[in-house]
Design an enzyme around this catalytic site. Structure first.
Site, PDB file in Angstrom:
ATOM      1  N   ASP A   1       0.806  -1.222   0.000  1.00  0.00           N
ATOM      2  CA  ASP A   1       0.000   0.000   0.000  1.00  0.00           C
ATOM      3  C   ASP A   1       0.840   1.273   0.000  1.00  0.00           C
ATOM      4  O   ASP A   1       0.332   2.342  -0.336  1.00  0.00           O
ATOM      5  CB  ASP A   1      -0.958  -0.004   1.199  1.00  0.00           C
TER       6      ASP A   1
ATOM      7  N   TYR B   1      -9.958  -0.703   2.481  1.00  0.00           N
ATOM      8  CA  TYR B   1      -9.434  -0.552   3.842  1.00  0.00           C
ATOM      9  C   TYR B   1      -9.145   0.908   4.178  1.00  0.00           C
ATOM     10  O   TYR B   1      -8.807   1.704   3.302  1.00  0.00           O
ATOM     11  CB  TYR B   1      -8.127  -1.336   4.002  1.00  0.00           C
TER      12      TYR B   1
END
Length: 746
Positions: free
Chosen positions: A377, A462
């Site tokens: 990420d 998320y």
């Protein structure tokens, strides 16, 4: 400035005009590029590419400050290389920019370094990246992924076969991860597919059963994968040696050859998406029969009638003897630099830089194509580019100061996120207390105040909440909170539950996965020349129970060993010896303990061993996750120091890059009294629960840096005692509680 349709929902505005540059160009040499500078840099790169290269069309990917040399920054700020000594003489600092871009026609990738001279940015170097090396995936490319799949006839047809209309199709673009079937020189994403029945409805409640692969340069779907399903155990189950009572419909977990019919290889029927909605927005929740919000929650306000206790000058913050620089970075998100503590008039440096340098989220389901899901990420997408604009009274409570951030768009304009970092104070419970229990004894209680520097980032499904917290006793804490929506896949009506995930609701399966973070610590504890000491707690050696040296068997000691050479820089926890590590300055010794001044790393509870096997794609691409601590020397060059534990260019890597962490932890170079870097691995292994659905309550991870032999004594003894006159009994009629008194100071 306005927000175009191509900007993500997290953005505030897009700046397209260059505008006048600041003179001088910075207050602090680590100030991030302003939106005006980003646009000016883009113009210079375009002009250079048009005049001096055969590059067809520039698609900007990243544009950020190239930090000046460390010693030059410290000299400019008059921070000494050793506490108590005079700083080095200041030298000229040239502001530089580091830019990655792609030729939107050929797909070739480039890196360029520019320098600011007066009002002009000039190109110092332009390097074509090796074939297959890909810069970070941009927000616009992630949005483009959804456009590509909606325009593809095969995708539309496959969706229609399970009852989904073209306008209901949605996709989360993910980096391809690791799939050698595709050429390394293609810039590709995998599209995780979902349906949405109405605007703003939770699309993750309706996962689809196929995964297209898209080319971001040609804007085409180049392949479509179909995961197999689970079935009851057969005579020759793939998982029988592991003792699992299920099998998959395919004959192997490996990917079928690219030329093979992927659906035929899966050996299953089509699976329609679940129909039931699982919403989280309040207006949609209220439409659900029988739903009602709680009505017994009373207001709780955070008030500071005399204002905040911190001061901010641009990106520099001062609070309770702390001083630091706070910046936004497109990749790391929050970066904290030049962190010092004023110890009774002596400015003592602690950390030169503190940030999140990488993270990986490996999923644990073995059947193709699910092993491709191991998102980086930070390195693949960028925490900064995914950061939210924060909302007063919602994301941050109390009296808040905000800092903005900006990153480059494909066209060279600057995408601005206005309130991307929030700064505020919080009550943190008791700082210290003692009561003399004897008759007539007195007591004192002191409450703790902490400074919180916060950012929230949305990575598709998320959310990550990053809180950097500073305390009055010299502690520094990084807290990561995880929330958002689980990444899910469709489960057939009669399909047995997967042993590699949890069935959250009918037709919805969330696979087991991990969130593993790499925190980069660039220490300067009392100066730049530090060592790292490993300490084990041991029962007194060679002194058994009943011996003269240890008659009752209760004795234990500490045994500390400096990590001396590069080849020993990768360290493991030893829970049997309660192992811990400290960053120390051997040139500074505590007058009483006779031990070196230092900061200890308290993160044992945040450890999570990588579950992927040694030699797996995840272990090779995310080598930092194999050890809880790495200690290496920093080496600065024309393009800065050592930064990225999985390499600068992460998308589509197939092995450990040359510029990755394990290659720095080799050889005989000394790690004693050096300019060091620490990479601390922390994480969780997430076994999803139905209670995590449809939105997951926050899960916490904490990493603490604690002063050890650094201060003469408790540095918070000068914090005033607690005596909050606004506190009152909850039920006055049945309480004789008074404000202050014995609990505070008596």
């Amino acid at each position: 400035m306005s927000v175009p349709e191509t900007a993500p929902g997290t953005a505030t505005a897009v700046k397209t005009e260059e505008g006048p540059l600041l003179v001088p160009p910075f207050k602090h040499p680590l100030d991030p590029l302003t939106p005006e500078e980003i646009v000016a840099v883009s113009h210079s790169v375009r002009r250079y590419a048009a005049e001096k290269t055969d590059i067809k069309a520039v698609r900007f990917i990243t544009s950020s400050l190239l930090p000046p040399p460390k010693k030059a920054v410290l000299a400019y700020l008059r921070i000494p290389l050793l506490s108590g000594e005079e700083p080095e003489p200041a030298t000229e600092i040239v502001r530089q920019a580091d830019v990655d871009f792609i030729d939107a026609v050929t797909g070739d990738a480039y890196n360029t370094i520019l320098s600011l001279h007066g009002q002009d940015w000039t190109v110092d170097s332009l390097d074509k990246l090796p074939e297959g090396v890909q810069p970070q995936i941009s927000v616009e490319e992630l949005l483009l992924c959804e456009e590509i799949i909606r325009a593809d006839e095969r995708v539309v047809k496959l969706a229609a076969e399970v009852g989904v209309k073209p306008e209901q199709l949605h996709a989360d673009g993910w980096a391809i991860g690791h799939d050698k079937r595709f050429p390394a020189n293609k810039r590709i994403q995998q599209a995780l597919m979902f349906a949405r029945w109405s605007p703003h409805e939770n699309l993750y409640a309706h996962p689809l059963d196929f995964i297209p692969v898209v080319d971001s340069i040609t804007r085409k779907v180049i392949h479509i994968d179909f995961p197999p399903s689970y079935k009851p155990k057969s005579e020759k189950s793939l998982f029988e040696p592991a003792g699992l009572a299920v099998d998959i419909t395919a004959s192997t977990t490996a990917p079928p050859p690219i030329e093979e019919d992927a659906f035929a290889a899966a050996k299953r029927e089509r699976i329609p998406p679940p129909k039931e909605s699982h919403d989280f927005l309040p207006d949609l929740l209220q439409q659900k029969e029988g739903f009602k919000f709680r009505e017994d929650l009373k207001p709780l306000h955070v008030l500071q009638p005399e204002g905040v206790s911190f001061k901010v000058d641009g990106n520099v913050l001062e609070w309770q003897k702390w001083k630091m620089h706070i910046a936004f970075h497109h990749r790391e998100g929050i970066t904290l630099s030049t962190i010092t503590y004023n110890d009774d008039g002596t400015v003592r440096p602690i950390f030169y830089r503190l940030s999140l340098s990488e993270m990986v989220v490996p999923y644990g389901s073995p059947e193709h194509p699910h092993p491709r899901k191991h998102a980086f990420d930070v390195g693949e997408y960028g925490m900064g580019t995914m950061a939210n604009e924060l909302t007063l009274g919602c994301d941050c409570l109390g009296q808040i100061h905000y800092l903005p951030g900006a990153y480059v768009a494909h066209d060279g304009s600057a995408v601005v996120v206005k309130n991307v970092i929030c700064i505020h104070e919080e009550d943190a419970g008791l700082l210290w207390k003692h009561t003399d229990f004897r008759v007539g004894g007195r007591s004192q209680a002191v409450r703790s105040r902490r400074l919180v520097i916060q950012q929230i980032c949305t990575l598709a499904n998320y959310e990550y909440i990053f809180n950097y917290m500073f305390y009055q006793d010299g502690n520094i804490e990084l807290e990561v909170r995880l929330t958002g929506i689980l990444q899910v896949y469709v489960q057939g009506q009669d399909e047995p539950n997967s042993p590699f995930g949890t069935t959250l609701a009918p037709g919805i399966n969330a696979q087991y996965h991990q969130h593993i973070f790499s925190v980069r610590v660039d220490p300067m504890v009392d100066g730049l020349h530090n060592s790292v000491v490993e300490t084990d707690i041991l029962p007194l050696p060679n002194a058994p129970l009943g011996s003269p040296a240890n008659h009752l068997g209760n004795a234990f000691i500490t045994r500390s060993t400096p990590i001396a050479r590069a080849a020993d820089g990768a360290r493991d926890f030893d829970y049997d010896t309660d192992r811990r590590w400290s960053i120390v300055n051997p040139r500074k010794t505590h007058p009483a303990s006779k031990r070196n001044a230092g900061y200890s790393i308290m993160g044992k509870g945040a450890g999570a061993p990588l579950m992927a096997l040694e030699g797996s794609a995840v272990a090779r691409r995310a080598p930092f996750a194999r050890k809880p601590l790495w200690v290496v020397r920093d080496v600065e060059g024309p393009k800065g120091g050592r930064m990225w534990p999985s390499g600068k260019y992460v998308p589509q890597t197939r092995d450990t890059p040359e510029d990755a962490l394990p290659n720095w932890a080799k050889g005989e170079d000394s790690l004693l009294e050096q300019d060091l870097l620490l990479y601390i691995t922390m994480g969780i292994t997430h076994i999803p629960r139905p209670e995590d659905w449809p939105v997951m309550p926050v899960e916490h991870l904490r990493l603490l840096f604690r002063p050890t032999n650094f201060f003469i004594a408790n540095p918070s003894m000068d914090v005033p005692g607690a005596n909050d006159t606004k506190s009152k009994p909850a039920f006055p009629q049945s309480s004789d509680a008074t404000t202050g008194g014995a609990c505070c100071a008596h």
